[in-house]
Design a protein around this motif. Structure first.
Motif, mmCIF file in Angstrom:
data_model
loop_
_atom_site.group_PDB
_atom_site.id
_atom_site.type_symbol
_atom_site.label_atom_id
_atom_site.label_comp_id
_atom_site.label_asym_id
_atom_site.label_seq_id
_atom_site.Cartn_x
_atom_site.Cartn_y
_atom_site.Cartn_z
ATOM 1 N N PHE A 240 0.834 -1.230 -0.077
ATOM 2 C CA PHE A 240 -0.134 -0.079 0.016
ATOM 3 C C PHE A 240 0.752 1.128 0.131
ATOM 4 C CE2 PHE A 240 -2.347 3.148 2.585
ATOM 5 C CZ PHE A 240 -3.284 3.467 1.620
ATOM 6 N N GLY A 241 0.443 2.095 -0.810
ATOM 7 C CA GLY A 241 1.435 3.345 -1.045
ATOM 8 C C GLY A 241 1.166 4.685 -0.326
ATOM 9 N N ASN A 242 -0.078 4.556 0.693
ATOM 10 C CA ASN A 242 -0.368 5.702 1.458
ATOM 11 C C ASN A 242 -0.788 6.859 0.704
ATOM 12 O OD1 ASN A 242 -0.068 5.117 4.449
ATOM 13 N ND2 ASN A 242 1.751 4.234 3.740
ATOM 14 N N GLY A 243 -0.114 8.236 0.856
ATOM 15 C CA GLY A 243 -0.333 9.239 0.049
ATOM 16 C C GLY A 243 -0.246 9.053 -1.459
ATOM 17 N N ARG A 244 0.863 8.272 -1.921
ATOM 18 C CA ARG A 244 0.959 7.972 -3.339
ATOM 19 C C ARG A 244 -0.311 7.398 -4.151
ATOM 20 N NH1 ARG A 244 6.242 5.092 -3.619
ATOM 21 N NH2 ARG A 244 6.947 7.132 -2.626
ATOM 22 N N TYR A 245 -0.844 6.295 -3.170
ATOM 23 C CA TYR A 245 -2.054 5.498 -3.558
ATOM 24 C C TYR A 245 -3.118 6.711 -3.720
ATOM 25 C CZ TYR A 245 -5.855 2.330 -3.764
ATOM 26 O OH TYR A 245 -6.906 1.547 -4.198
ATOM 27 N N VAL A 246 -3.291 7.723 -2.919
ATOM 28 C CA VAL A 246 -4.143 8.619 -2.973
ATOM 29 C C VAL A 246 -3.970 9.319 -4.388
ATOM 30 C CG1 VAL A 246 -5.294 10.863 -1.870
ATOM 31 C CG2 VAL A 246 -4.537 9.075 -0.537
ATOM 32 N N ARG A 247 -3.017 9.711 -4.481
ATOM 33 C CA ARG A 247 -2.785 10.233 -5.984
ATOM 34 C C ARG A 247 -3.176 9.632 -7.121
ATOM 35 N NH1 ARG A 247 1.658 12.019 -2.946
ATOM 36 N NH2 ARG A 247 3.037 10.616 -4.032
ATOM 37 N N ASN A 248 -2.956 8.341 -7.125
ATOM 38 C CA ASN A 248 -3.109 7.523 -8.052
ATOM 39 C C ASN A 248 -4.621 7.214 -8.571
ATOM 40 O OD1 ASN A 248 -0.401 7.207 -8.878
ATOM 41 N ND2 ASN A 248 -0.009 5.338 -7.637
ATOM 42 N N ILE A 249 -5.340 6.863 -7.284
ATOM 43 C CA ILE A 249 -6.822 6.718 -7.287
ATOM 44 C C ILE A 249 -7.516 7.951 -7.815
ATOM 45 C CG2 ILE A 249 -7.499 7.533 -4.878
ATOM 46 C CD1 ILE A 249 -8.404 4.237 -6.385
ATOM 47 N N LEU A 250 -7.077 9.215 -7.511
ATOM 48 C CA LEU A 250 -7.603 10.172 -8.037
ATOM 49 C C LEU A 250 -7.296 10.566 -9.540
ATOM 50 C CD1 LEU A 250 -7.387 13.061 -4.989
ATOM 51 C CD2 LEU A 250 -9.333 11.847 -6.028
ATOM 52 N N GLU A 251 -6.070 10.005 -9.783
ATOM 53 C CA GLU A 251 -5.686 10.369 -11.372
ATOM 54 C C GLU A 251 -6.688 9.334 -12.090
ATOM 55 O OE1 GLU A 251 -3.954 12.411 -12.980
ATOM 56 O OE2 GLU A 251 -3.481 13.454 -11.227
ATOM 57 N N LYS A 252 -6.927 8.046 -11.617
ATOM 58 C CA LYS A 252 -7.807 7.379 -12.152
ATOM 59 C C LYS A 252 -9.070 7.653 -12.387
ATOM 60 C CE LYS A 252 -4.949 2.847 -11.433
ATOM 61 N NZ LYS A 252 -5.292 1.745 -10.695
ATOM 62 N N ALA B 176 -19.105 8.605 -7.379
ATOM 63 C CA ALA B 176 -18.763 7.401 -6.914
ATOM 64 C C ALA B 176 -18.325 6.390 -8.017
ATOM 65 C CB ALA B 176 -19.854 6.897 -6.056
ATOM 66 N N GLU B 177 -19.236 6.580 -8.996
ATOM 67 C CA GLU B 177 -18.819 5.467 -10.181
ATOM 68 C C GLU B 177 -17.379 5.885 -11.031
ATOM 69 O OE1 GLU B 177 -21.281 6.646 -13.740
ATOM 70 O OE2 GLU B 177 -22.282 8.246 -12.444
ATOM 71 N N ASP B 178 -17.072 7.161 -10.638
ATOM 72 C CA ASP B 178 -15.636 7.467 -11.180
ATOM 73 C C ASP B 178 -14.414 6.451 -10.353
ATOM 74 O OD1 ASP B 178 -16.759 9.095 -12.854
ATOM 75 O OD2 ASP B 178 -16.586 10.938 -11.573
ATOM 76 N N ILE B 179 -14.804 6.026 -9.295
ATOM 77 C CA ILE B 179 -13.951 5.747 -8.300
ATOM 78 C C ILE B 179 -13.712 4.068 -8.341
ATOM 79 C CG2 ILE B 179 -12.969 5.459 -5.689
ATOM 80 C CD1 ILE B 179 -14.289 8.248 -5.363
ATOM 81 N N GLU B 180 -12.684 3.681 -8.346
ATOM 82 C CA GLU B 180 -12.545 2.087 -8.989
ATOM 83 C C GLU B 180 -11.981 1.513 -7.329
ATOM 84 O OE1 GLU B 180 -9.292 -0.902 -11.241
ATOM 85 O OE2 GLU B 180 -9.315 1.220 -12.032
ATOM 86 N N MET B 181 -12.631 0.250 -7.380
ATOM 87 C CA MET B 181 -12.504 -0.489 -6.014
ATOM 88 C C MET B 181 -11.359 -1.334 -6.251
ATOM 89 S SD MET B 181 -14.212 -0.413 -3.070
ATOM 90 C CE MET B 181 -14.280 -1.262 -1.538
ATOM 91 N N PRO B 182 -10.467 -1.497 -5.494
ATOM 92 C CA PRO B 182 -9.367 -2.243 -5.698
ATOM 93 C C PRO B 182 -9.655 -3.693 -5.366
ATOM 94 C CG PRO B 182 -8.941 -1.170 -3.517
ATOM 95 C CD PRO B 182 -10.508 -0.683 -4.199
ATOM 96 N N GLU B 183 -8.568 -4.446 -6.136
ATOM 97 C CA GLU B 183 -8.751 -5.880 -5.733
ATOM 98 C C GLU B 183 -7.776 -6.255 -4.542
ATOM 99 O OE1 GLU B 183 -8.092 -8.186 -9.172
ATOM 100 O OE2 GLU B 183 -9.833 -7.376 -10.181
ATOM 101 N N ILE B 184 -8.141 -7.094 -3.712
ATOM 102 C CA ILE B 184 -7.444 -7.576 -2.626
ATOM 103 C C ILE B 184 -6.318 -8.750 -3.271
ATOM 104 C CG2 ILE B 184 -7.091 -8.425 -0.468
ATOM 105 C CD1 ILE B 184 -9.706 -7.361 0.253
ATOM 106 N N ALA B 185 -4.994 -8.546 -2.777
ATOM 107 C CA ALA B 185 -4.046 -9.427 -3.632
ATOM 108 C C ALA B 185 -3.864 -10.533 -2.638
ATOM 109 C CB ALA B 185 -2.661 -8.597 -3.899
ATOM 110 N N ALA B 186 -3.228 -11.708 -2.985
ATOM 111 C CA ALA B 186 -3.148 -12.761 -1.955
ATOM 112 C C ALA B 186 -2.211 -12.450 -1.067
ATOM 113 C CB ALA B 186 -2.749 -14.034 -2.704
#
Length: 533
Positions: free
Chosen positions: A474-486, A513-523
């Protein structure tokens, strides 16, 4: 050096806190008995005080007396300052230095606190320095007078000098404490110097069961005298506050500090930076109350997972230090293993030194510092670490080194390098952001981009972050930026399906809400602690 008459020298010595040992030595000097044909010094001098003024006045009492009685052939003297660092240069350079002072004096002022040194590498370096220095003192003992100046309390350091000085004799001149009536007499002397009468308020500041050194008594007098000037001599200034009051209340300066305080989370980092700034404020405020003023190294370790704002805080920290007068340039130089380790033998030390020169006056940020060390002793990485340790000491006054990386690997890295650990003043943990903090970061980031999240989007983001935080990478603030770009890309696709003429400004600036992608949980997701149905 000015000529001084005997009575003037004695009068000056009478005022010093070293008079019990200095006056008998002046008597021996003026007893004479020297032969003009004999060249040499029967004794040299060891002055122990933390007060620069007293040290200076003692030297100004000794040297004119020695010259007037033929114990010195000239009035030339040179001062050398050491803080425990190694002596560099060729032996011939130091021979020439002592020869240039033949017939005169060398004053060695040594301020390293050997007693507090628990790092064996540092201690060995101090021993080597003292041994080399003592060799020059012994070699030129008869041609050059040495006045060795040490801190007042330095038993181990003094013993180390004496172990290496052989048969050289030293007269010890140590600043003593004044108690009770003696302390009161000194305050009266200061009052006479300032042409002011004493009162009960001045003597009430003395504690009867303790002794005082000169700086403490001068501080007591100065506080009383300043107040007396404002309340009695010039009562029209009674209500004017002191500069110190303003310094006490002043907040750290600059936009960078404000920017840091406005960042979400980072409680530990904010506290450490404020602590560092407060320490330097205390140095200014309490120096006149006897606090030993120094410039401690502020090297740091930042530990945290990716995206926890370590580099951002390092940049702000550099600016904060500059804006508050603690670093001259306040820039950040970011490096990794590839920037420090040379390709060939002998290149690494030069490469590291160049990076330190580039970062002088600012912050050197070494990311993933543990990458410097591999399992092979004597490798290029080991050379880099050894050079870094030396350069950290050489640049401690106007530079901060920050090591950054994952918490577990940084701890392992420091355990392998005790010499490095001992030079790091602050350990700053950067915790993973909570779901609430991540939501706040997302809202703030979107706002800076001219966007806002509707209620449904904010609710979904909370679920997204709750799920994503269980990922091992998990990338913390980096993940936030990525989710908003998507989300912005998804919004663009969604808006293109609508009628252009019907789109409003609100449609274009709103993420749903429909613009936001739900992540998949890796193994390899992080295990959750607790029970589930």
């Amino acid at each position: 050096m000015d000529e001084a008459r005997k009575d003037e020298i004695y009068a000056k010595a009478e005022r010093l806190f070293t008079k019990d040992c200095l006056l008998p030595e002046l008597d021996r000097i003026y007893a004479g008995g020297a032969s003009a044909k004999i060249v040499g010094h029967p004794v040299h001098y060891l002055i122990q005080t933390d007060d620069a003024g007293i040290r200076r006045e003692m030297i100004q009492s000794l040297l004119p007396s020695l010259y007037a009685n033929g114990r010195l052939q000239n009035r030339r003297y040179s001062s050398v300052y050491f803080r425990g660092e190694a002596l560099y240069g060729k032996s011939s350079d130091y021979d020439q230095f002592y020869k240039s002072n033949a017939g005169g004096t060398v004053i060695v002022q040594y301020s390293a606190d050997y007693g507090d040194t628990d790092d064996e590498d540092t201690a060995n370096g101090i021993r080597d320095t003292i041994k080399k220095l003592c060799n020059y003192i012994k070699k030129y003992r008869h041609q050059v007078l040495t006045i060795l100046c040490l801190p007042r309390e330095c038993t181990k350091l003094k013993e180390l000098f004496y172990e290496n000085l052989g048969t050289v004799s030293f007269v010890e001149l140590k600043e003593e404490f004044l108690e009770g009536e003696q302390a009161g007499d000194y305050l009266k002397l200061l009052a006479r110097d300032n042409h002011v009468r004493t009162d009960k308020k001045l003597f009430a500041k003395l504690e009867g069961n303790r002794g005082y050194l000169a700086p403490e008594l001068r501080t007591i007098f100065d506080g009383w005298y300043n107040n007396k000037l404002k309340t009695t001599v010039y009562p029209q200034y009674k209500e004017i506050s002191t500069v110190k009051t303003g310094v006490e209340k002043a907040k750290p300066k600059g936009d960078a500090y404000k920017e840091l305080m406005e960042m979400i989370g980072l409680t530990e980092a904010k506290n450490v930076i404020l602590q560092a700034l407060n320490y330097h404020k205390a140095q200014k405020l309490f120096a006149d109350k006897g606090m030993k003023v120094d410039c401690p190294a502020m090297h740091m370790v930042f530990t945290g997972n990716p995206g926890t704002a370590k580099t951002t805080v390092a940049r702000l920290f550099a600016r904060i230090m500059r804006e508050n007068g603690l670093l001259s340039r306040g820039h950040l130089v970011e490096v990794g293993r590839g920037d420090l380790v040379g390709k060939y033998v002998g290149w690494t030390a030069q490469t590291v030194q160049k990076k330190f020169e580039q970062a002088e006056g600012g912050v050197l940020f070494i990311d993933e510092a543990y990458a410097l060390v591999d399992d092979r002793s004597g490798s290029y990485g080991d050379e880099a670490i050894n050079t870094i340790v030396q350069e950290m000491e050489n640049h401690r006054d106007d530079m901060v080194v920050i090591f950054a990386g994952y918490p577990d690997r940084m701890e392992e890295f420091l355990q392998k390098n005790p010499g490095l650990r001992s030079r790091i003043a602050y350990h700053v943990p950067f915790a993973d952001y909570s779901v609430e903090e991540l939501c706040s970061i997302a809202a703030l980031t979107a706002q800076k981009k001219g966007l806002h999240l509707d209620d449904q989007a904010q609710e979904k983001l909370a679920s997204v972050f709750e799920t994503a935080r269980r990922q091992a990478d998990f990338g913390n603030g980096r993940y936030v930026r990525n989710i908003l770009e998507k989300a912005k890309m998804a919004q663009a696709t969604r808006l293109l399906t609508k009628d252009y003429e019907s789109l409003t400004q609100e449609d274009i600036t709103t993420l749903s809400a429909e613009d936001i992608e739900m992540p998949e949980i890796a193994a390899s997701a992080r295990p959750r602690i607790g029970f589930s149905a």
